[in-house]
Design a protein around this motif. Sequence first.
Motif, short mmCIF file in Angstrom:
data_model
loop_
_atom_site.label_atom_id
_atom_site.label_comp_id
_atom_site.label_asym_id
_atom_site.label_seq_id
_atom_site.Cartn_x
_atom_site.Cartn_y
_atom_site.Cartn_z
N TYR A 188 0.85 -1.19 0.00
CA TYR A 188 0.00 0.00 0.00
C TYR A 188 0.89 1.24 0.00
O TYR A 188 2.06 1.19 0.42
CB TYR A 188 -0.89 0.04 1.25
CG TYR A 188 -1.88 -1.09 1.36
CD1 TYR A 188 -3.18 -0.96 0.86
CD2 TYR A 188 -1.53 -2.29 1.97
CE1 TYR A 188 -4.10 -2.00 0.97
CE2 TYR A 188 -2.44 -3.33 2.08
CZ TYR A 188 -3.72 -3.18 1.58
OH TYR A 188 -4.62 -4.21 1.69
N LEU A 190 0.64 5.26 1.38
CA LEU A 190 -0.10 6.20 2.23
C LEU A 190 0.40 7.61 1.98
O LEU A 190 1.60 7.87 2.01
CB LEU A 190 0.10 5.83 3.71
CG LEU A 190 -0.31 6.91 4.74
CD1 LEU A 190 -1.81 7.02 4.82
CD2 LEU A 190 0.30 6.58 6.11
N SER A 191 -0.50 8.54 1.72
CA SER A 191 -0.16 9.95 1.59
C SER A 191 -0.96 10.73 2.63
O SER A 191 -2.21 10.68 2.63
CB SER A 191 -0.47 10.46 0.18
OG SER A 191 -0.17 11.84 0.06
N THR A 192 -0.27 11.46 3.51
CA THR A 192 -0.97 12.14 4.60
C THR A 192 -0.16 13.35 5.08
O THR A 192 1.07 13.39 4.94
CB THR A 192 -1.22 11.19 5.78
OG1 THR A 192 -1.94 11.89 6.81
CG2 THR A 192 0.10 10.68 6.36
N LEU A 201 1.67 4.41 12.97
CA LEU A 201 2.02 3.32 12.05
C LEU A 201 3.20 2.54 12.64
O LEU A 201 4.31 3.06 12.75
CB LEU A 201 2.39 3.89 10.68
CG LEU A 201 2.82 2.90 9.61
CD1 LEU A 201 1.72 1.90 9.31
CD2 LEU A 201 3.21 3.65 8.33
N TYR A 207 -3.26 -4.43 9.70
CA TYR A 207 -3.49 -3.38 8.71
C TYR A 207 -4.89 -2.79 8.87
O TYR A 207 -5.09 -1.59 8.67
CB TYR A 207 -3.30 -3.92 7.29
CG TYR A 207 -3.65 -2.88 6.26
CD1 TYR A 207 -2.80 -1.81 6.02
CD2 TYR A 207 -4.85 -2.95 5.56
CE1 TYR A 207 -3.14 -0.82 5.12
CE2 TYR A 207 -5.20 -1.97 4.63
CZ TYR A 207 -4.34 -0.91 4.41
OH TYR A 207 -4.67 0.06 3.52
N SER A 211 -5.85 1.08 8.92
CA SER A 211 -6.73 1.67 7.91
C SER A 211 -7.93 2.35 8.56
O SER A 211 -8.43 3.36 8.05
CB SER A 211 -7.18 0.62 6.89
OG SER A 211 -7.95 -0.39 7.50
N ALA A 214 -6.67 5.63 9.52
CA ALA A 214 -6.47 6.46 8.34
C ALA A 214 -7.79 6.97 7.79
O ALA A 214 -7.90 8.12 7.34
CB ALA A 214 -5.71 5.69 7.27
N ALA A 219 -6.32 11.17 5.06
CA ALA A 219 -5.24 10.43 4.41
C ALA A 219 -5.78 9.65 3.21
O ALA A 219 -6.94 9.23 3.18
CB ALA A 219 -4.60 9.45 5.40
N ILE A 221 -5.00 6.23 0.91
CA ILE A 221 -4.25 4.97 0.83
C ILE A 221 -4.51 4.33 -0.52
O ILE A 221 -5.67 4.11 -0.90
CB ILE A 221 -4.63 4.00 1.96
CG1 ILE A 221 -4.32 4.60 3.33
CG2 ILE A 221 -3.87 2.68 1.79
CD1 ILE A 221 -4.67 3.69 4.49
#
Length: 626
Positions: A188, A190-192, A201, A207, A211, A214, A219, A221
């Motif tokens: 995966y 992740l952009s946050t 994390l 997971y 999630s 998130a 965020a 994913i």
Amino acid sequence: MKKINLHIILILVLIAFANGLYSQCDFFGTVAVESAGYTSDMGYTQQYILVEDNSGTQGNILSINADGNFGVVDVGSYFIYAVNYEGTQPSELAVGQSWTNLNTYNLDNGNCFEMSGAYFDRAISVCSPDDICLGNPIEIAVQDYTTSAGYELRYILVDQATGTITDFNSDGSFGLADYSSAGTYEAYALSTNDPVLISNLTQGMTYTDFSDLANATCAGILGPRIVTVLDNNFTYVSDGTTAEATAFCEVDGWTHYSTAANPHDFIFSIYKNSNDFDATVEISVAASDDDYLSTASNSEYSTHTLRRSWSVDAIGADYNDVTGRLTNPVRIRFYYPVAEKALLDDITDDFLNGTNSSGINTNSYDHNYIREARWFKSNDGDVLNLSSMTTAELITDAYSLTVIGDDLTTANGINYVELADISGFSGGTYAVGTGPNSNEDVLPVELTLFEVYTENENDVLIWETASEVNNDYFVVEKSENLKNYYEIAKIDGQGTTSQPTNYKYINENVLSGITYYRLKQVDFDGLYTYSNIVAVERENSKLAITAFPNPFSNSLAVSFDADVSIKVVEVQIFDELGRVVYLKNIELDKGINSLNLDLQHLSDGIYNLRIVNSTQVYNQKIVKKA
């Protein structure tokens, strides 16, 4: 009745793997989606549909489910929709029905039915899951993610079997220490811009727990990308089979080869040693009731080969398909059961004892000694043809190979021999034999070196033998086209010796362009074998020629301007009927050379002067006039 607006939430990709960006792949093997904004009141049903893609146009409905998980889907292109409706399922919503009919039903405001737009507003692409070999890195990357100030990117690797996060990082590269074992993993991205989420994390957490955290933030994913890490499974080719294999993966410099039918089972390995080439491997195994691939015997000798062999056909920048040689020597690993060598031991025992328990010694030959057994290969570039190469006295047109360690090494319980110093490709196996004398070998004279190089105006050939048995002499042969060879020298051998011997021959009669050389090794009993082929290249010589005076009376002067020395130049004169009236061979030094031809015996008339060397022919009409 409620009309609601549906939209599908991602579970999708733009993730790359192993040096390539696969933004065209939306799902890998399995397809799963989610939706939001739908009505969950009593009497309402939420479903997902998979629709075939007919070149950009929706076709028939292929699958329907209630949770968005379509499981394993064939590689291809599809449309995905979410639907929400009240009451019973309409007949238009069924596998095999046309999407067009369903959409017509959806557009009818009289129906309490709502269908989302297509997932991604386009057809989605399903690709095969990624397979890598244990030891290779899992490498992922994303494109088009948020790069605004404060945003960070994290790659997450999840063990699918346990659902736990095995590792995460910011570069997308996961080595063996990060995933530790074979299995199926989910990748995966992740952009946050939430530092608290990143701090939560951790390795070992599930997971789904992460999630959930998130999803409570802004965020994004992307994923999963499914990667299967394969255990390095080595295997033997079955009896009575000829298996063709191509490269599947490379681990620690070793390229492993497998068949198309069983791509995860490796049957051969090559350490390429920085060479650039592709190879097709062929493994041949005798039928279950045969203990050998080839055998030959007479009253004094016997030779027998292992019941399986290997051959390699290569192509590439570092493989010369003319000479069969590689830029750098390579190593191979050949997988074979130890018991097959024991079968050859039983055969040699029969020839030593005059028995026939193996069914091979039908003439009850009774020999004196076991000869030196060898792992060998046919000469570089030659096709492995054991039936023609195997004589009672020896294996012809072959040379022995260096064994690394011993030939009883195992990989996941599969035995193999590692063979080194392979200068070119062809094929090989293992041979044993018996004979009348001690210290004899099943292979011909063992060449450890055979090279050619230029020195001034000569070609210099050098070769070395590690040992010699019954070696009468060598014939040095030369060719311009790899088809027609002719003898240029005969060099005496050492008979029988266990000591290394060095040889050297200087060829003064050189050719321009490429010249090919080989050795023909001849035993005292007349048996012979050829070496591999070596080559040397020279630039074409340039020769300027002037003949004067013309007409001439009794003599003709010829001037030669040569850019290199030339060993053989033939001067010919023909009359008008094409008969040779003058012939002389000369040798030219580099630079200006002069030759005076005494032609007073010729009658007055017109003649043709022809001068020939290895690269050019000069013709000039000349006239004798007293």
